[in-house]
Design a protein around this motif. Structure first.
Motif, PDB file in Angstrom:
ATOM      1  N   THR A   1       6.403  -1.564   5.194  1.00  0.00           N
ATOM      2  CA  THR A   1       7.504  -0.612   5.024  1.00  0.00           C
ATOM      3  C   THR A   1       8.861  -1.262   5.215  1.00  0.00           C
ATOM      4  N   ASP A   2       8.885  -2.429   5.860  1.00  0.00           N
ATOM      5  CA  ASP A   2      10.159  -3.133   6.070  1.00  0.00           C
ATOM      6  C   ASP A   2      10.662  -3.815   4.799  1.00  0.00           C
ATOM      7  N   LEU A   3       9.837  -3.845   3.746  1.00  0.00           N
ATOM      8  CA  LEU A   3      10.217  -4.530   2.513  1.00  0.00           C
ATOM      9  C   LEU A   3      10.781  -3.579   1.456  1.00  0.00           C
ATOM     10  N   VAL A   4      10.870  -2.308   1.766  1.00  0.00           N
ATOM     11  CA  VAL A   4      11.399  -1.341   0.795  1.00  0.00           C
ATOM     12  C   VAL A   4      12.474  -0.490   1.462  1.00  0.00           C
ATOM     13  N   SER A   5      13.302   0.151   0.643  1.00  0.00           N
ATOM     14  CA  SER A   5      14.352   1.012   1.172  1.00  0.00           C
ATOM     15  C   SER A   5      13.769   2.347   1.630  1.00  0.00           C
ATOM     16  N   GLU A   6      14.572   3.096   2.363  1.00  0.00           N
ATOM     17  CA  GLU A   6      14.120   4.400   2.841  1.00  0.00           C
ATOM     18  C   GLU A   6      13.867   5.348   1.677  1.00  0.00           C
ATOM     19  N   ASP A   7      14.721   5.292   0.656  1.00  0.00           N
ATOM     20  CA  ASP A   7      14.517   6.148  -0.520  1.00  0.00           C
ATOM     21  C   ASP A   7      13.225   5.793  -1.240  1.00  0.00           C
ATOM     22  N   GLU A   8      12.970   4.493  -1.410  1.00  0.00           N
ATOM     23  CA  GLU A   8      11.733   4.063  -2.065  1.00  0.00           C
ATOM     24  C   GLU A   8      10.518   4.495  -1.249  1.00  0.00           C
TER      25      GLU A   8
ATOM     26  N   ASP B   1     -17.469   7.619   9.780  1.00  0.00           N
ATOM     27  CA  ASP B   1     -16.407   8.192  10.615  1.00  0.00           C
ATOM     28  C   ASP B   1     -15.123   8.413   9.831  1.00  0.00           C
ATOM     29  N   ALA B   2     -14.724   7.442   9.007  1.00  0.00           N
ATOM     30  CA  ALA B   2     -13.482   7.583   8.241  1.00  0.00           C
ATOM     31  C   ALA B   2     -13.384   6.466   7.221  1.00  0.00           C
ATOM     32  N   ILE B   3     -12.638   6.740   6.151  1.00  0.00           N
ATOM     33  CA  ILE B   3     -12.268   5.725   5.173  1.00  0.00           C
ATOM     34  C   ILE B   3     -10.774   5.476   5.335  1.00  0.00           C
ATOM     35  N   VAL B   4     -10.420   4.222   5.640  1.00  0.00           N
ATOM     36  CA  VAL B   4      -9.031   3.842   5.890  1.00  0.00           C
ATOM     37  C   VAL B   4      -8.559   2.948   4.739  1.00  0.00           C
ATOM     38  N   THR B   5      -7.468   3.346   4.090  1.00  0.00           N
ATOM     39  CA  THR B   5      -6.930   2.578   2.969  1.00  0.00           C
ATOM     40  C   THR B   5      -5.567   2.005   3.335  1.00  0.00           C
ATOM     41  N   VAL B   6      -5.429   0.682   3.197  1.00  0.00           N
ATOM     42  CA  VAL B   6      -4.153   0.012   3.434  1.00  0.00           C
ATOM     43  C   VAL B   6      -3.390  -0.038   2.116  1.00  0.00           C
ATOM     44  N   VAL B   7      -2.141   0.416   2.129  1.00  0.00           N
ATOM     45  CA  VAL B   7      -1.315   0.512   0.926  1.00  0.00           C
ATOM     46  C   VAL B   7      -0.113  -0.417   1.065  1.00  0.00           C
ATOM     47  N   ASP B   8       0.113  -1.247   0.048  1.00  0.00           N
ATOM     48  CA  ASP B   8       1.242  -2.171   0.016  1.00  0.00           C
ATOM     49  C   ASP B   8       2.472  -1.416  -0.492  1.00  0.00           C
ATOM     50  N   ALA B   9       3.398  -1.086   0.407  1.00  0.00           N
ATOM     51  CA  ALA B   9       4.569  -0.298   0.021  1.00  0.00           C
ATOM     52  C   ALA B   9       5.426  -1.000  -1.023  1.00  0.00           C
ATOM     53  N   LYS B  10       5.386  -2.327  -1.054  1.00  0.00           N
ATOM     54  CA  LYS B  10       6.231  -3.093  -1.962  1.00  0.00           C
ATOM     55  C   LYS B  10       5.682  -3.113  -3.385  1.00  0.00           C
TER      56      LYS B  10
ATOM     57  N   LEU C   1      -1.284   9.897   7.276  1.00  0.00           N
ATOM     58  CA  LEU C   1      -0.506   8.768   6.772  1.00  0.00           C
ATOM     59  C   LEU C   1       0.320   8.161   7.893  1.00  0.00           C
ATOM     60  N   TYR C   2       0.223   6.833   8.049  1.00  0.00           N
ATOM     61  CA  TYR C   2       0.994   6.102   9.040  1.00  0.00           C
ATOM     62  C   TYR C   2       1.814   5.016   8.349  1.00  0.00           C
ATOM     63  N   HIS C   3       3.030   4.769   8.833  1.00  0.00           N
ATOM     64  CA  HIS C   3       3.850   3.651   8.372  1.00  0.00           C
ATOM     65  C   HIS C   3       3.559   2.449   9.258  1.00  0.00           C
ATOM     66  N   THR C   4       3.325   1.284   8.639  1.00  0.00           N
ATOM     67  CA  THR C   4       3.025   0.090   9.419  1.00  0.00           C
ATOM     68  C   THR C   4       3.774  -1.117   8.866  1.00  0.00           C
ATOM     69  N   GLN C   5       3.936  -2.101   9.715  1.00  0.00           N
ATOM     70  CA  GLN C   5       4.448  -3.411   9.331  1.00  0.00           C
ATOM     71  C   GLN C   5       3.477  -4.457   9.843  1.00  0.00           C
TER      72      GLN C   5
END
Length: 333
Positions: A169-176, A133-142, A193-197
């Motif tokens: 996403t709460d661990l990095v700045s908006e620019d980052e 159905d789908a491949i979902v990848t979790v990415v560590d923004a930090k 792409l989704y932003h998550t905490q």
């Protein structure tokens, strides 16, 4: 019409992501939430995932009944064996009984998701009962920038993804965050792409979405794919997007695809799209991983749309000029 209504096979979601990205948090969310879904979850090692023991009935077995209707399996052996075991349990073949509507497979943090995805193409019995159905990848923004710079595994996990969860996403700045998102878009322009905490996401955005076979989203969003991709990194993994409104010649397309996969199949992780073939009234869907691919006619072109071929290639060290020249050569004369 949803994919579940048109395909009787059990949909499978592959969950991947680098070490510490938040896969375990997401997995535990699925296993403990009162979502009403009957999900079979396959994990690599029970101890590694850290599921609370009180959620498990019979921890010495390979199939665990969860308190919310989920089933948990540990992969101590072959993935195909586990999938067959689950199939038999659902069909009532043998002593074990298990009722589930979908499967979630969690891979290790250092795993290339490609071989897991290929399982659903190369084994006929698996392909008859299960559908990727789908491949979902979790990415560590930090920390993902370092992972992407240091090794191939993180790049390949991004490349294979149908959905990217940009976590912490709460661990990095908006620019980052914007810089990182541009880099991910460059590497894989086709993924949602989704932003998550803390890996908090509506499971309906990652399960049963039909992303792998383009069932629900054949039209790739033009603006989404054509964003500016300025970045400071020379990633080996990139994505190339093609669009052509002129009809394509089927024989030329087949020749192009065969030559491409022979020469570049190993370095091509994912590719998917829809073709406008001369003399064919229906859209032709094409998708694959590495050397394994499938194509099939979809619905008729609607009167209110311009028949357009759209195609995304995601891989390592791709020669964009060569691909564009070859694709342009497929236009029907």
């Amino acid at each position: 019409m949803s994919i579940q209504q048109t395909d009787p096979r059990i949909p499978v979601t592959v969950l991947t992501g680098f070490l510490g990205a938040g896969k375990t948090t997401l997995l535990n969310h699925v296993l403990t939430a009162e979502h009403g879904e009957k999900i079979a979850v396959i994990v690599n090692e029970f101890g590694e995932v850290g599921i609370d023991n009180q959620l498990v009935v019979g921890a010495d077995e390979e199939i665990f009944e969860m308190n919310n209707g989920c089933i948990c399996c540990t992969v101590r052996g072959d993935l195909i064996r586990i999938l067959n075991q689950l199939r038999d349990a659902k069909l009532g073949n043998g002593d074990r009984k298990a009722d589930f509507e979908r499967v979630l497979i969690e891979t290790t943090g250092l795993a290339d998701p490609g071989p897991v995805a290929q399982t659903f193409f190369v084994d006929p019995e698996i392909a008859d009962f299960y559908k990727l159905d789908a491949i979902v990848t979790v990415v560590d923004a930090k920390h993902v920038e370092q992972h992407l710079d240091d090794g191939h595994e993180a790049q390949e996990q991004v490349a294979f993804a149908d959905v990217l969860l940009l976590n912490k996403t709460d661990l990095v700045s908006e620019d980052e965050l914007q810089k990182l998102e541009r880099r991910l878009r460059t590497m894989n322009s086709a993924a949602k792409l989704y932003h998550t905490q803390q890996s908090k996401i509506d499971i309906n955005q990652i399960l049963g979405i039909g992303a792998f076979d383009l069932e629900k989203k054949l039209e790739i969003e033009p603006g989404f794919l054509e964003e500016e991709h300025d970045h400071e990194h020379d990633d080996e993994v990139t994505s190339i997007f093609f669009r052509e409104t002129r009809p394509l010649d089927l024989k030329k397309v087949e020749r192009f695809l065969n030559e491409w996969l022979v020469d570049h199949g190993v370095d091509t992780f994912r590719y998917k799209g829809v073709f406008n073939i001369k003399g064919v009234k229906k859209r032709v869907v094409f998708q694959g991983i590495h050397m394994l691919f499938s194509s099939y006619p979809d619905r008729d072109w609607r009167p209110d749309e311009v028949p357009t071929s759209e195609f995304v290639v995601i891989g390592r060290n791709l020669d964009e000029n060569w691909f564009h020249e070859q694709f342009a050569g497929c236009v029907a004369t």
